[in-house]
Design an enzyme around this catalytic site. Structure first.
Site, PDB file in Angstrom:
ATOM      1  N   TYR A   8     -17.285  12.264 -17.156  1.00 50.71           N
ATOM      2  CA  TYR A   8     -17.667  10.898 -16.778  1.00 50.71           C
ATOM      3  C   TYR A   8     -18.581  10.943 -15.547  1.00 50.71           C
ATOM      4  O   TYR A   8     -18.334  11.711 -14.616  1.00 50.71           O
ATOM      5  CB  TYR A   8     -16.411  10.055 -16.507  1.00 50.71           C
ATOM      6  CG  TYR A   8     -16.774   8.689 -15.976  1.00 50.71           C
ATOM      7  CD1 TYR A   8     -17.612   7.853 -16.705  1.00 50.71           C
ATOM      8  CD2 TYR A   8     -16.326   8.252 -14.732  1.00 50.71           C
ATOM      9  CE1 TYR A   8     -17.988   6.612 -16.213  1.00 50.71           C
ATOM     10  CE2 TYR A   8     -16.697   7.013 -14.233  1.00 50.71           C
ATOM     11  CZ  TYR A   8     -17.527   6.199 -14.983  1.00 50.71           C
ATOM     12  OH  TYR A   8     -17.905   4.984 -14.495  1.00 50.71           O
TER      13      TYR A   8
ATOM     14  N   ASP B 168      -8.688  15.172 -17.174  1.00 56.30           N
ATOM     15  CA  ASP B 168      -8.892  13.740 -17.410  1.00 56.30           C
ATOM     16  C   ASP B 168      -8.623  13.511 -18.891  1.00 56.30           C
ATOM     17  O   ASP B 168      -9.364  13.970 -19.754  1.00 56.30           O
ATOM     18  CB  ASP B 168     -10.324  13.348 -17.030  1.00 56.30           C
ATOM     19  CG  ASP B 168     -10.559  11.834 -17.152  1.00 56.30           C
ATOM     20  OD1 ASP B 168      -9.916  11.202 -18.013  1.00 56.30           O
ATOM     21  OD2 ASP B 168     -11.401  11.303 -16.404  1.00 56.30           O
TER      22      ASP B 168
ATOM     23  N   LYS C 133      -8.803   1.724 -19.625  1.00 58.21           N
ATOM     24  CA  LYS C 133      -9.237   1.950 -21.003  1.00 58.21           C
ATOM     25  C   LYS C 133      -8.071   1.718 -21.972  1.00 58.21           C
ATOM     26  O   LYS C 133      -7.587   0.616 -22.086  1.00 58.21           O
ATOM     27  CB  LYS C 133      -9.858   3.341 -21.102  1.00 58.21           C
ATOM     28  CG  LYS C 133     -10.920   3.614 -20.020  1.00 58.21           C
ATOM     29  CD  LYS C 133     -12.092   2.698 -20.188  1.00 58.21           C
ATOM     30  CE  LYS C 133     -13.193   2.738 -19.172  1.00 58.21           C
ATOM     31  NZ  LYS C 133     -13.065   3.317 -17.896  1.00 58.21           N
TER      32      LYS C 133
ATOM     33  N   ARG D 275       0.837  -1.215   0.000  1.00 57.39           N
ATOM     34  CA  ARG D 275       0.000   0.000   0.000  1.00 57.39           C
ATOM     35  C   ARG D 275       0.868   1.260   0.000  1.00 57.39           C
ATOM     36  O   ARG D 275       0.418   2.337  -0.362  1.00 57.39           O
ATOM     37  CB  ARG D 275      -0.981  -0.026   1.186  1.00 57.39           C
ATOM     38  CG  ARG D 275      -1.902   1.186   1.231  1.00 57.39           C
ATOM     39  CD  ARG D 275      -3.196   0.948   2.016  1.00 57.39           C
ATOM     40  NE  ARG D 275      -2.980   0.329   3.298  1.00 57.39           N
ATOM     41  CZ  ARG D 275      -2.484   0.932   4.390  1.00 57.39           C
ATOM     42  NH1 ARG D 275      -2.156   2.207   4.347  1.00 57.39           N
ATOM     43  NH2 ARG D 275      -2.327   0.273   5.517  1.00 57.39           N
TER      44      ARG D 275
HETATM   45  N1  LCS Z   1     -12.558   8.961 -16.554  1.00 55.27           N
HETATM   46  C1  LCS Z   1     -13.206   8.679 -17.687  1.00 55.27           C
HETATM   47  C2  LCS Z   1     -13.154   9.660 -18.816  1.00 55.27           C
HETATM   48  C3  LCS Z   1     -13.924   7.486 -17.808  1.00 55.27           C
HETATM   49  O1  LCS Z   1     -14.552   7.228 -18.956  1.00 55.27           O
HETATM   50  C4  LCS Z   1     -13.959   6.589 -16.712  1.00 55.27           C
HETATM   51  C5  LCS Z   1     -14.723   5.311 -16.759  1.00 55.27           C
HETATM   52  C6  LCS Z   1     -13.284   6.938 -15.541  1.00 55.27           C
HETATM   53  C7  LCS Z   1     -12.574   8.117 -15.497  1.00 55.27           C
HETATM   54  C8  LCS Z   1     -13.259   6.045 -14.331  1.00 55.27           C
HETATM   55  O2  LCS Z   1     -12.391   5.000 -14.574  1.00 55.27           O
HETATM   56  P1  LCS Z   1     -12.464   3.569 -13.829  1.00 55.27           P
HETATM   57  O3  LCS Z   1     -12.554   3.853 -12.373  1.00 55.27           O
HETATM   58  O4  LCS Z   1     -13.697   2.889 -14.338  1.00 55.27           O
HETATM   59  O5  LCS Z   1     -11.194   2.917 -14.231  1.00 55.27           O
HETATM   60  N2  LCS Z   1     -15.612   5.213 -17.832  1.00 55.27           N
HETATM   61  C9  LCS Z   1     -16.473   4.246 -18.058  1.00 55.27           C
HETATM   62  C10 LCS Z   1     -17.414   4.273 -19.092  1.00 55.27           C
HETATM   63  O6  LCS Z   1     -17.615   5.219 -19.868  1.00 55.27           O
HETATM   64  N3  LCS Z   1     -18.076   3.137 -19.123  1.00 55.27           N
HETATM   65  O7  LCS Z   1     -17.686   2.285 -18.125  1.00 55.27           O
HETATM   66  C11 LCS Z   1     -16.663   2.970 -17.338  1.00 55.27           C
END
Ligand code: LCS
Length: 394
Positions: A112, A184, A209, A59
């Site tokens: 998001y 972001d 992603k 951690r």
């Molecule tokens: N930022 C963006 C632009 C995202 O599209 C997402 C997740 C996140 C942050 C958060 O990331 P995670 O914690 O899921 O790794 N976007 C998603 C979407 O559009 N569909 O499912 C998850």
């Protein structure tokens, strides 16, 4: 070794790694240890106190996580990076590292839904408030910042509308107001856009992603100055605990070796799909920053090197026609998430952005019929044919 003299393809493969010193292993070792032994009690005390190099507890830091951090920092041209359990762990850790009770954030409304919820629902419990603005017009940011504003929070291209924020202008406004600029950059990746070069202070990623790229791990990353990252690492990340599993860090590192290659193909495929959709008679409108028809295409050309793999559109006939389209497709996968090798399709208002109140969705331009496409790496002709057949059938 500094990798800054190398190009992005080289850095994606080499940055942060060297053959393992003990074994010569060329691939990055996965250190699935939660704790690390001290050779002596004195060295344990020194390591614990941060006075000697070494690992203590995963951690607090882990060699596989740190390799990922070096690579992300290199690709973004940042001093340092922090790997996290998810994109939301990156976003919440970075924000909570800065704000205190009474502080204020100005955020883009094309964002998001998890970030929207964090800012709109969770942080107010701790006395931190956010004003959401249409940040595609920087004047709206300038009008919203005030003495207590600590962060100007951008997401460009935004999820799911693909609205852009002028990062350089947004960062200038933030600096003038004594605030930090967070971006972001998940949709663009450092291959298409480097926010730090445009004046931003902190870059955030869902590594789930494009970094991972193969739909098999969740992770996140923060990029910023040494001081910012060190504070986040030894503060909120350690105390709240959103650290990445070394195995997921390894999967993401593996994916990142082909990030530039994949992103080039995502860019090319998405442009081809965007052009098909633009000309298709069943389509009401299409948004892709690489199309001349995108209202901010000029800005895209200025601040992006490529336009990404995300396309959104609306089918004539609204929500029902969109649902019929998604039931008619064969090759594309009906699911959330993005940045996968496979082409993924989803209806934003009922899935990814369901938690955003209808009024806020409308304000952000997320129409009820909006269909979001994460264009994959398949043969572009096959993606286009799948969509064309499905559209023709409705
Ligand atoms: N930022 C963006 C632009 C995202 O599209 C997402 C997740 C996140 C942050 C958060 O990331 P995670 O914690 O899921 O790794 N976007 C998603 C979407 O559009 N569909 O499912 C998850």
């Amino acid at each position: 070794m500094s990798h800054s003299k190398y190009g992005l393809f080289t850095q994606a493969i080499h940055a942060g790694t060297a053959p393992d010193r003990e074994t010569g292993a060329v691939a990055v070792p996965i250190h699935m240890a939660n704790t690390f032994a001290f050779p002596t009690s004195q060295s344990g005390v020194a390591t614990f106190a941060g006075e000697a190099e070494g690992h203590v507890y995963t951690r607090w830091g882990n060699p596989t996580q740190e390799t990922l951090e070096r690579r992300v920092a290199a690709l973004d041209g940042g001093e340092a990076a922090l790997a996290t359990a998810s994109g939301m762990a990156a976003i919440s850790t970075a924000i909570m590292s800065v704000v205190e009770q009474g502080d204020h954030i100005v955020a883009t409304d094309a964002i998001y839904s998890g970030t929207f919820s964090l800012l709109n629902k969770e942080l107010p419990h701790y006395g931190v408030t956010t004003t959401f603005v249409d940040a595609s017009d920087p004047q709206n940011i300038a009008d919203a910042v005030h003495d207590d504003t600590r962060i100007v929070y951008l997401e460009s291209p935004g999820n799911p509308t693909l609205a852009l924020n002028d990062i350089a202008v947004g960062a200038e406004i933030a600096r003038g107001a004594g605030a930090l600029t967070f971006v972001d950059n998940t949709f663009a990746t450092p291959i298409n856009q480097r926010p730090l070069d445009l004046g931003a202070d902190v870059v955030l990623y869902s590594a789930t992603k494009y970094f991972c790229g193969h739909g098999d791990a969740i992770g996140g990353a923060i990029v910023g100055s040494e001081a910012f990252i060190e504070n986040a690492r030894t503060g909120i990340l350690r105390d709240v605990g959103g650290i990445i599993s070394p195995f997921n860090a390894w999967l993401i590192l593996r994916g990142m070796q082909t990030l530039p290659l994949r992103v080039e193909r995502h860019n090319a495929n998405a442009l081809q799909v965007g052009r098909l959709l633009e000309e298709h008679e069943a389509i009401e409108w299409v948004a892709y920053p690489g199309l001349e028809s995108h209202p901010q295409h000029e800005l895209a050309r200025r601040q992006m090197r490529g336009y990404g793999g995300m396309v959104c559109f609306e089918v004539k006939g609204g929500v029902e026609a969109g649902a019929r389209l998604m039931n008619n497709i064969e090759l594309c996968t009906l699911t959330v998430s993005l940045g996968d090798t496979k082409t993924l399709i989803c209806h934003s208002a009922s899935t990814t952005h369901r938690s955003v109140p209808a009024e806020a969705r409308r304000a952000a331009g997320i129409t009820d019929g909006l269909v979001r496409l994460s264009v994959g790496l398949e043969d572009p002709e096959d993606i286009v044919a799948d969509l064309d057949e499905a559209l023709t059938a409705i």
